[in-house]
Design an enzyme around this catalytic site. Sequence first.
Site, PDB file in Angstrom:
ATOM      1  N   GLY A  95       0.832  -1.194   0.000  1.00  0.00           N
ATOM      2  CA  GLY A  95       0.000   0.000   0.000  1.00  0.00           C
ATOM      3  C   GLY A  95       0.860   1.234   0.000  1.00  0.00           C
ATOM      4  N   ASP A 113      -4.599  -6.303  16.862  1.00  0.00           N
ATOM      5  CA  ASP A 113      -5.241  -5.558  17.947  1.00  0.00           C
ATOM      6  C   ASP A 113      -5.755  -6.525  19.029  1.00  0.00           C
ATOM      7  OD1 ASP A 113      -5.144  -2.961  16.415  1.00  0.00           O
ATOM      8  OD2 ASP A 113      -6.352  -4.172  15.070  1.00  0.00           O
ATOM      9  N   HIS A 164      -9.957  -1.108  12.193  1.00  0.00           N
ATOM     10  CA  HIS A 164      -8.556  -1.155  12.610  1.00  0.00           C
ATOM     11  C   HIS A 164      -8.034   0.279  12.594  1.00  0.00           C
ATOM     12  CE1 HIS A 164      -4.383  -2.048  13.075  1.00  0.00           C
ATOM     13  NE2 HIS A 164      -4.117  -1.405  11.976  1.00  0.00           N
TER      14      HIS A 164
END
Length: 331
Positions: A89, A159, A187
């Site tokens: 990304g 998480d 997230h």
Amino acid sequence: AKDPVRVLVTGAAGQIGYALVPMIARGVMLGPDQPVILHMLDIPPAAESLNGVKMELVDAAFPLLKGVVATTDVVEACTGVNIAVMVGGFPRKEGMERKDVMTKNVSIYKSQASALEKHAAANCKVLVVANPANTNALILKEFAPSIPERNISCLTRLDHNRALGQISERLSVPVSDVKNVIIWGNHSSTQYPDVNHATVKTPAGEKPVRELVSDDTWLNGEFITTVQQRGAAIIKARKLSSALSAASGACDHIRDWVLGTPEGTWVSMGVYSDGSYNVPAGLIYSFPVTCANGEWKIVQGLSIDEFSRKKLDLTAEELTEEKALAYSCLS
Ligand code: NAI
């Protein structure tokens, strides 16, 4: 001997990629008796570095690793893959607006969706790690209509593991004795780490975390913000992102999805909402799930108190806004 499974890692020349590919090649993701062929994709400016990672994979002589495809061609990367871990990304750079980052990433995920849809193996399972992870996964889902929505997910297991870690540290118990925390939602810093159903194994049987940590101020305050902001804390400390724990979380996510969750244990996964817990349908939202036979199922019937309800709704609102922003970036 089992046939090798083809695992795609995009952004494989990056931080997380460098931590993740050796874990996959060692059997951490799919088990110690499952051979793998790694497909690694990155962009042309990273091609040389990607080739360096390939050289190291050869040098590590992993017994389970039956082949490596290292490429900057998205079609070659996606061809025949059974599992796709999307880490590639565009990072947020100084001075960039949220919308600019979103525009870059949703256009990447839109085009990679088409490549996966056309070239991946039937029933390919997809895990999106790159941020904005939930919304990238949603765009991937929308632009790969022939991939079943149950096959597209995003990573909130990191998480989830962070929440387990905080409880373990607080109570000085092994992390493996803590279970059934939940990450709800995005997230992002609006995620809601929920301990209301979490338990700890003790000599006197399983006890609720709420009973063992009697300090509600900590559970309702600092615990939540620590988990929400852990990513930023790691960047501050390391000057680099949390690559080791993200890679480990990605392996946990795929392993449990493929091989199943242990009896009586759930994990958190970002999946396509069907409206469970009054979360708007059509978002990729993190829920508590159990997995069996390669399929996840949202845990139903958990009680949600008023404090939690507000937090579930807040993170859903953020995802609804992100979805709108993503679509405005694409048009
Ligand atoms: P990084 O910047 O080190 O690596 C990203 C890699 O993606 C680079 O090698 C880059 O060249 C590559 N890339 C860029 N565009 C691409 C494209 N179109 N196709 C294929 N590859 C492409 O970043 P890092 O630290 O590895 O993090 C990767 C992503 O994971 C980031 O978006 C980060 O925010 C996210 N992240 C998500 C976490 C989660 O729990 N969901 C946790 C930690 C990070």
